[in-house]
Design a protein around this motif. Structure first.
Motif, PDB file in Angstrom:
ATOM      1  N   LYS A  87      -2.239  -9.177   4.052  1.00 38.96           N
ATOM      2  CA  LYS A  87      -2.451  -8.042   3.523  1.00 38.96           C
ATOM      3  C   LYS A  87      -3.528  -6.720   4.044  1.00 38.96           C
ATOM      4  O   LYS A  87      -3.635  -5.714   4.371  1.00 38.96           O
ATOM      5  N   LYS A  88      -4.473  -7.533   4.864  1.00 42.96           N
ATOM      6  CA  LYS A  88      -5.410  -7.308   5.587  1.00 42.96           C
ATOM      7  C   LYS A  88      -4.523  -6.416   7.049  1.00 42.96           C
ATOM      8  O   LYS A  88      -5.176  -5.179   7.410  1.00 42.96           O
ATOM      9  N   THR A  89      -3.703  -7.042   7.428  1.00 45.82           N
ATOM     10  CA  THR A  89      -2.970  -6.677   9.096  1.00 45.82           C
ATOM     11  C   THR A  89      -2.211  -5.277   8.852  1.00 45.82           C
ATOM     12  O   THR A  89      -3.232  -4.451   9.688  1.00 45.82           O
TER      13      THR A  89
ATOM     14  N   ARG B 251      -1.927  -2.932   6.156  1.00 44.20           N
ATOM     15  CA  ARG B 251      -3.151  -2.239   5.617  1.00 44.20           C
ATOM     16  C   ARG B 251      -3.849  -1.649   6.215  1.00 44.20           C
ATOM     17  O   ARG B 251      -3.608  -0.060   6.291  1.00 44.20           O
ATOM     18  N   ASN B 252      -4.808  -2.243   6.911  1.00 42.66           N
ATOM     19  CA  ASN B 252      -5.659  -1.762   7.683  1.00 42.66           C
ATOM     20  C   ASN B 252      -5.117  -0.650   9.048  1.00 42.66           C
ATOM     21  O   ASN B 252      -5.427   0.262   9.444  1.00 42.66           O
TER      22      ASN B 252
ATOM     23  N   GLY C  40      -3.999 -13.074   2.870  1.00 44.57           N
ATOM     24  CA  GLY C  40      -4.485 -12.636   2.813  1.00 44.57           C
ATOM     25  C   GLY C  40      -4.832 -11.627   4.423  1.00 44.57           C
ATOM     26  O   GLY C  40      -5.306 -10.250   4.656  1.00 44.57           O
ATOM     27  N   ILE C  41      -4.736 -11.929   5.601  1.00 47.93           N
ATOM     28  CA  ILE C  41      -4.205 -12.009   6.924  1.00 47.93           C
ATOM     29  C   ILE C  41      -3.150 -10.896   6.882  1.00 47.93           C
ATOM     30  O   ILE C  41      -3.541  -9.511   7.422  1.00 47.93           O
TER      31      ILE C  41
ATOM     32  N   THR D 129       0.883  -0.701  -0.083  1.00 49.55           N
ATOM     33  CA  THR D 129       0.245   0.212  -0.199  1.00 49.55           C
ATOM     34  C   THR D 129       0.665   1.286  -0.352  1.00 49.55           C
ATOM     35  O   THR D 129       2.023   0.932   0.377  1.00 49.55           O
TER      36      THR D 129
END
Length: 278
Positions: free
Chosen positions: A50-52, A54-55, A47-48, A9
Motif C-alpha cells: 500500500k505504501k509503495t 500509493r506513494n 503495508g509495504i 487509491t
C-alpha cells in the motif's frame, strides 16, 4: 501465490487524446502481485504494498498531465527542468504548454489508455518490491457513476500542492436539485456542456487570438503557460476550486430558475466535492 489489493487509491490527472483533446480523468488503481512466500509466509506485507504503490502513484501520476510520448501528434522540447510541448489533434486543434517537468508524466505509449498507463507504471515499479515478487499487475478503472458526469481540467495557481499544475483534471459527478427534487435534465445539460472542458480563470488569461486562448501564471512550483482552443474552454471569473465551481453552477442555474431553490453537489474526482445553495 497471488496477493491482491482492490481500489488501493484513486488518481486524478489529465491526458491528451487525438480526438477529445485535453481530458480530465479519475481512475481507481488496483494491484495483483505474483510471487513466492517469504519467511513470514507472505508474498509481500500489505503495508509495504500500500505504501509503495500509493506513494509512487501520488508522486508520478496524480495531478499530472499524461503525455503519450510515442504519438506523432506530440512534439516535446526539454530545457533544463522546463518542458515545452505542442499537440496537434485529429480535428486540427492545437494545444501548447510550457511548465516544470514535474507537471507531466512521459508515458511510453502511442495513446493514453488504462492499459497503456498500467503497463508503463509496472515497468517503472519493477525494482520497488522484494525479490520474491515475480510480477506486479496494475489495473485502472473509472468510477461507476449512475447519472451525469463530466471530465474537466484546470490549474489552481494559489494552491500550495500539486493542484497548482495548469493542466490536471478529474472525472466528476454532478447532482442538482430544484426545490428539493433532483433534476436529471439539468445534470445532463451541464455534463454535456462541460464534456472534456478546460475551466479557465479570467485573471489568468493573457491573450485571445485566432480562436486560441493563452493562460499564464506563476506558482510555487514555477511558471506555467497553456494555449488551447477557445472552443475547449469555459471561462470563470474566479479561481476554479470545486467550491467556486459549485457556487458558479448554483448561481447560474438560479438565474435560469429564479423562483426555485437550487442546490448543487459538485464532485472533484471520487467521493469529495462541495455543496452550494442559491
Amino acid at each position: 501465490m497471488q496477493l491482491f489489493v482492490e481500489q488501493l487509491t484513486n488518481v486524478d490527472f489529465s491526458y491528451l487524446d487525438a480526438k477529445r483533446g485535453l481530458v480530465g480523468e479519475t481512475w481507481w488503481a488496483s494491484a495483483v502481485l505474483d510471487g513466492a512466500l517469504d519467511e513470514q509466509g507472505m508474498v509481500c506485507d500489505f503495508g509495504i504494498v500500500k505504501k509503495t504503490l500509493r506513494n509512487w502513484l501520488d508522486d508520478e501520476l496524480d495531478h499530472r498531465l499524461l503525455l503519450p510520448v510515442n504519438s506523432p501528434a506530440l512534439t516535446l522540447k526539454h530545457s533544463g527542468d522546463i518542458i515545452e510541448l505542442s499537440w496537434h489533434g485529429d480535428n486540427g486543434d492545437l494545444l501548447e504548454m510550457r511548465a516544470p517537468r514535474q507537471a507531466v508524466a512521459l508515458v511510453d505509449a502511442e495513446q493514453i489508455t488504462a492499459k497503456s498507463v498500467a503497463h508503463w507504471c509496472r515497468e517503472q515499479l519493477r525494482s520497488h518490491f522484494p525479490v520474491n515478487v515475480e510480477q506486479l499487475t496494475l489495473s485502472f478503472v473509472a468510477e461507476t457513476i449512475d447519472g451525469a458526469s463530466y471530465h474537466y481540467s484546470h490549474g489552481l495557481k494559489k494552491h500550495n500542492g500539486n493542484c497548482q499544475r495548469i493542466a490536471h483534471g478529474h472525472r466528476s459527478r454532478i447532482q442538482i436539485w430544484l426545490d428539493d427534487e433532483r433534476s436529471s435534465a439539468l445534470e445532463q445539460q451541464w455534463a454535456e456542456r462541460w464534456a472534456d472542458i478546460y475551466l479557465g480563470s479570467k485573471e489568468d488569461l493573457i491573450s485571445e487570438q485566432d480562436g486560441q486562448l493563452l493562460f499564464r501564471y506563476s506558482a510555487q512550483q514555477g511558471e506555467f503557460e497553456l494555449s488551447l482552443p477557445a472552443s475547449r474552454n469555459y471561462m470563470m471569473n474566479t479561481d476554479t476550486t470545486v467550491e467556486f465551481i459549485a457556487r458558479h453552477l448554483a448561481d447560474t442555474i438560479k438565474q435560469q430558475h429564479p423562483d426555485s431553490r437550487v442546490k448543487v453537489r459538485a464532485f472533484e474526482g471520487v467521493n469529495k466535492g462541495a455543496i452550494a445553495n442559491a
